[in-house]
Design an enzyme around this catalytic site. Structure first.
Site, mmCIF file in Angstrom:
data_model
loop_
_atom_site.group_PDB
_atom_site.id
_atom_site.type_symbol
_atom_site.label_atom_id
_atom_site.label_comp_id
_atom_site.label_asym_id
_atom_site.label_seq_id
_atom_site.Cartn_x
_atom_site.Cartn_y
_atom_site.Cartn_z
ATOM 1 N N LYS A 157 0.857 -1.189 0.000
ATOM 2 C CA LYS A 157 0.000 0.000 0.000
ATOM 3 C C LYS A 157 0.892 1.237 0.000
ATOM 4 O O LYS A 157 1.515 1.562 1.010
ATOM 5 C CB LYS A 157 -0.925 0.031 1.226
ATOM 6 C CG LYS A 157 -2.058 1.033 0.994
ATOM 7 C CD LYS A 157 -2.558 1.733 2.216
ATOM 8 C CE LYS A 157 -1.722 2.852 2.706
ATOM 9 N NZ LYS A 157 -1.631 4.038 1.841
ATOM 10 N N GLY A 210 6.993 5.035 8.272
ATOM 11 C CA GLY A 210 6.223 6.272 8.341
ATOM 12 C C GLY A 210 6.405 6.923 9.692
ATOM 13 O O GLY A 210 7.450 6.780 10.332
ATOM 14 N N SER A 211 5.354 7.597 10.142
ATOM 15 C CA SER A 211 5.464 8.368 11.379
ATOM 16 C C SER A 211 5.446 7.452 12.605
ATOM 17 O O SER A 211 4.829 6.379 12.587
ATOM 18 C CB SER A 211 4.305 9.363 11.462
ATOM 19 O OG SER A 211 3.085 8.671 11.490
ATOM 20 N N GLY A 215 2.955 4.335 13.521
ATOM 21 C CA GLY A 215 3.669 3.092 13.821
ATOM 22 C C GLY A 215 3.224 2.494 15.155
ATOM 23 O O GLY A 215 3.042 1.274 15.274
ATOM 24 N N GLU A 232 9.883 1.079 10.615
ATOM 25 C CA GLU A 232 10.917 2.097 10.353
ATOM 26 C C GLU A 232 10.234 3.438 10.561
ATOM 27 O O GLU A 232 9.385 3.833 9.766
ATOM 28 C CB GLU A 232 11.441 1.998 8.915
ATOM 29 C CG GLU A 232 12.141 0.705 8.568
ATOM 30 C CD GLU A 232 13.490 0.529 9.247
ATOM 31 O OE1 GLU A 232 13.938 1.448 9.978
ATOM 32 O OE2 GLU A 232 14.079 -0.544 9.081
ATOM 33 N N CYS A 266 14.132 10.311 6.931
ATOM 34 C CA CYS A 266 14.163 9.927 8.346
ATOM 35 C C CYS A 266 15.588 9.931 8.894
ATOM 36 O O CYS A 266 15.786 9.990 10.100
ATOM 37 C CB CYS A 266 13.492 8.579 8.551
ATOM 38 S SG CYS A 266 13.965 7.358 7.344
ATOM 39 N N GLU A 357 10.557 15.725 14.936
ATOM 40 C CA GLU A 357 10.903 15.513 13.524
ATOM 41 C C GLU A 357 10.075 16.481 12.675
ATOM 42 O O GLU A 357 8.857 16.335 12.563
ATOM 43 C CB GLU A 357 10.594 14.067 13.127
ATOM 44 C CG GLU A 357 11.048 13.757 11.729
ATOM 45 C CD GLU A 357 10.827 12.291 11.335
ATOM 46 O OE1 GLU A 357 9.718 11.773 11.559
ATOM 47 O OE2 GLU A 357 11.768 11.681 10.806
HETATM 48 P P1 NAD Z 1 2.051 8.421 8.025
HETATM 49 O O1 NAD Z 1 2.738 7.652 9.060
HETATM 50 O O2 NAD Z 1 0.694 8.941 8.313
HETATM 51 O O3 NAD Z 1 1.926 7.567 6.662
HETATM 52 C C1 NAD Z 1 2.811 6.535 6.256
HETATM 53 C C2 NAD Z 1 2.006 5.417 5.575
HETATM 54 O O4 NAD Z 1 1.108 4.835 6.534
HETATM 55 C C3 NAD Z 1 1.111 5.871 4.417
HETATM 56 O O5 NAD Z 1 1.071 4.872 3.412
HETATM 57 C C4 NAD Z 1 -0.246 6.013 5.065
HETATM 58 O O6 NAD Z 1 -1.317 5.891 4.163
HETATM 59 C C5 NAD Z 1 -0.227 4.850 6.033
HETATM 60 N N1 NAD Z 1 -1.136 4.985 7.181
HETATM 61 C C6 NAD Z 1 -1.548 6.117 7.791
HETATM 62 N N2 NAD Z 1 -2.403 5.830 8.783
HETATM 63 C C7 NAD Z 1 -2.539 4.490 8.824
HETATM 64 C C8 NAD Z 1 -3.282 3.579 9.639
HETATM 65 N N3 NAD Z 1 -4.065 4.012 10.626
HETATM 66 N N4 NAD Z 1 -3.174 2.260 9.407
HETATM 67 C C9 NAD Z 1 -2.371 1.794 8.420
HETATM 68 N N5 NAD Z 1 -1.658 2.602 7.607
HETATM 69 C C10 NAD Z 1 -1.720 3.933 7.810
HETATM 70 O O7 NAD Z 1 2.991 9.614 7.615
HETATM 71 P P2 NAD Z 1 2.534 10.963 6.904
HETATM 72 O O8 NAD Z 1 1.256 11.517 7.427
HETATM 73 O O9 NAD Z 1 2.576 10.712 5.465
HETATM 74 O O10 NAD Z 1 3.694 11.911 7.378
HETATM 75 C C11 NAD Z 1 3.612 12.511 8.661
HETATM 76 C C12 NAD Z 1 4.952 12.557 9.327
HETATM 77 O O11 NAD Z 1 5.483 11.233 9.437
HETATM 78 C C13 NAD Z 1 6.019 13.289 8.573
HETATM 79 O O12 NAD Z 1 5.960 14.638 8.753
HETATM 80 C C14 NAD Z 1 7.271 12.663 9.132
HETATM 81 O O13 NAD Z 1 7.606 13.268 10.343
HETATM 82 C C15 NAD Z 1 6.877 11.250 9.378
HETATM 83 N N6 NAD Z 1 7.326 10.357 8.291
HETATM 84 C C16 NAD Z 1 8.411 9.594 8.505
HETATM 85 C C17 NAD Z 1 8.850 8.762 7.511
HETATM 86 C C18 NAD Z 1 10.042 7.918 7.692
HETATM 87 O O14 NAD Z 1 10.654 7.491 6.709
HETATM 88 N N7 NAD Z 1 10.418 7.593 8.896
HETATM 89 C C19 NAD Z 1 8.203 8.711 6.294
HETATM 90 C C20 NAD Z 1 7.052 9.479 6.109
HETATM 91 C C21 NAD Z 1 6.637 10.293 7.130
#
Ligand code: NAD
Length: 458
Positions: A157, A210-211, A215, A232, A266, A357
């Site tokens: 996804k 992701g965030s 996570g 991660e 990250c 972050e």
């Molecule tokens: P996010 O964590 O919301 O999204 C990452 C992924 O998770 C996306 O594919 C999203 O659709 C999915 N996701 C979101 N909510 C979910 C849920 N409840 N269940 C399952 N999957 C879900 O990140 P974001 O909103 O795109 O970015 C927000 C902040 O996250 C950024 O500002 C940054 O600080 C951080 N971030 C970190 C990384 C990293 O590589 N560590 C990457 C992206 C964002």
């Protein structure tokens, strides 16, 4: 509950719509899991050499379409074209590297009395990979390639804002001859399609990048089913410059250590810690380097920094810092999600911009007194993903590398991720490791089998 029917993909440099794709529902995820489970059985039963050959063909397809994939990433994510080529190449290389592991994925024979004891490394089944928008292609591949190599099926996804390269990779997998259903890409909202993957009993493992906030939610849900999980998450990595370092080299390397990918990385070194005795000299060198970073059209080979991914991310960065604060460069006016390269001085280490972050082109520079002070400041964070140490003293380089609680450290450089070395975070930066020599092991269960050599009772 489906919130949106489709996702509009915007070019972050122009705000124009590049494409519109359907958003997957929970029912779509359910159907995909059924298809994946069927394909996985067939895949696991395929001879290792044939699986490896198909993965190499997939790598060759990616290589044949490298420029197309790179240009697509420039349009959907605003990545610099040179970086985007590297990212597509990273997918190709990781597929090749993982293909090399298929025939080497062996268990062990352990000496026991009265029989033979062997371990079998079995695939998990269907793996769900939930990817972010900051490096859509590499991060998707870090989960997908070793999972496939270890005999699993994958449902990916991608992030809402960046589904296009992922969809193209799925087409290339089919063109390479991978079985239908083995690698599926389902764009959709995190709270809908992502959550459905996390909750689905037919998905054996989730790989989430992701965030930290999301996570943690996913970890709690996986706990309910003891579902396997790799995380991660975020980072707030230190770049520690000692007075005995080549201060000029350290200062000149600083801008791109946190401005690459517009700071949406990250591993970005966003806390620059500089020994007080060389602090002023460091600033004298770093300031013009930041002011002269070329920000603009990501498709132009001379550009050093492009836009942020979205209006939401721009608003988030602006909530921490006003454009024009501190040492700063320039950014284009007009459409697109632009923020200038920024380095803030005189910031309290506990201020939100220094502790959280930001995920934008913003770092803080903080002076320290001695080695103990540097280590204390470096570790004063809930994160522990990466970091850099600049010194000419090899003993200090090793002491500080051992003392900093982070998963990926580099000395006199900012190198971060190589597909053949392990990557992952300490503390709230993650759980488990990706890449490296053991990458396939994260996608297997170890089964122990004892075979008695005793004859039947007389
Ligand atoms: P996010 O964590 O919301 O999204 C990452 C992924 O998770 C996306 O594919 C999203 O659709 C999915 N996701 C979101 N909510 C979910 C849920 N409840 N269940 C399952 N999957 C879900 O990140 P974001 O909103 O795109 O970015 C927000 C902040 O996250 C950024 O500002 C940054 O600080 C951080 N971030 C970190 C990384 C990293 O590589 N560590 C990457 C992206 C964002």
């Amino acid at each position: 509950m489906l919130k949106v029917q489709k996702l509009d993909v915007l070019n972050p440099a122009t705000e124009e719509i590049v494409a519109t794709v359907p958003a997957a529902t929970a029912q779509d995820v359910d159907a995909a899991v059924t298809r994946a489970a069927r394909a996985q059985e067939q895949w696991a039963a395929t001879a290792p050499a044939d699986r490896a050959r198909l993965l190499r063909r997939f790598a060759a397809q990616v290589d044949d379409h490298l420029e197309e994939l790179a240009r697509l990433e420039v349009r959907e994510a605003g990545h610099l074209v040179g970086n985007a080529r590297w990212e597509a190449g990273n997918v190709r290389d990781l597929l090749d590297f993982s293909a090399g592991g298929v025939e080497r994925l062996s268990g062990r024979q352990i000496p026991v009395p009265g029989g033979l004891n062997v371990t079998l490394l079995e695939p998990l089944g269907v793996v769900g990979v939930i990817a972010p928008w900051n490096f859509p292609m590499p991060i998707a591949a870090w989960g997908t390639a070793p999972a496939l190599a270890a005999g699993n099926a994958v449902i990916l996804k991608p992030a809402e804002t960046t589904p296009l390269t992922a969809l193209r990779l799925a087409e290339l997998a089919l063109a390479a001859g991978l079985p239908e259903g083995l690698f599926q890409v389902l764009p959709g909202e995190g709270a809908v399609a992502g959550d459905a993957l996390v909750e689905h009993p037919g998905v054996a493992k989730i790989v989430f990048t992701g965030s930290t906030r999301v996570g943690k939610q996913i970890m709690a849900k996986c706990a309910d089913r003891v579902k396997r999980l790799t995380l991660e998450l975020g980072g707030k990595s230190p770049n520690i410059v000692f007075a005995d370092a080549d201060v000029e080299a350290a200062a000149l390397a600083t801008p791109m250590s946190y401005l690459d990918n517009s700071g949406q990385d990250c591993c970005a070194r966003t806390r620059v810690l500089v020994q007080r005795s060389v602090y002023d000299r460091f600033l004298e060198i770093v300031a013009p380097a930041i002011e002269s970073v070329v920000v603009g059209d990501p498709a132009d080979e001379k550009t050093q920094m492009g836009p942020l991914i979205s209006r939401a991310q721009l608003d988030r960065v602006r909530s921490y810092v006003t454009p024009g604060d501190g040492i700063h460069g320039t950014a284009p006016e007009g459409p697109g999600f632009w923020f200038p390269p920024t380095l803030l001085t005189d910031v309290d280490p506990d201020a939100p911009v220094a502790a959280e972050e930001v995920f934008g082109p913003v770092a803080v520079v903080i002076p320290f007194e001695d080695e103990a002070d540097a280590v204390r400041l470096a570790n004063a964070t809930e994160y522990g993903l990466s970091g850099s140490v600049w010194t000419r003293d090899v003993g200090r380089a090793l002491r500080v590398s051992q003392a900093v609680k982070a998963g990926n450290l580099s000395v006199n450089s900012h190198s971060s991720v190589r597909y053949w070395t392990p990557f992952g975070g300490y503390k709230q930066s993650g759980l488990g490791r990706e890449l490296g020599p053991d990458a396939l092991h994260a996608f297997t269960e170890t089964k122990n089998v004892f075979i008695s050599t005793e004859g039947p009772a007389q």
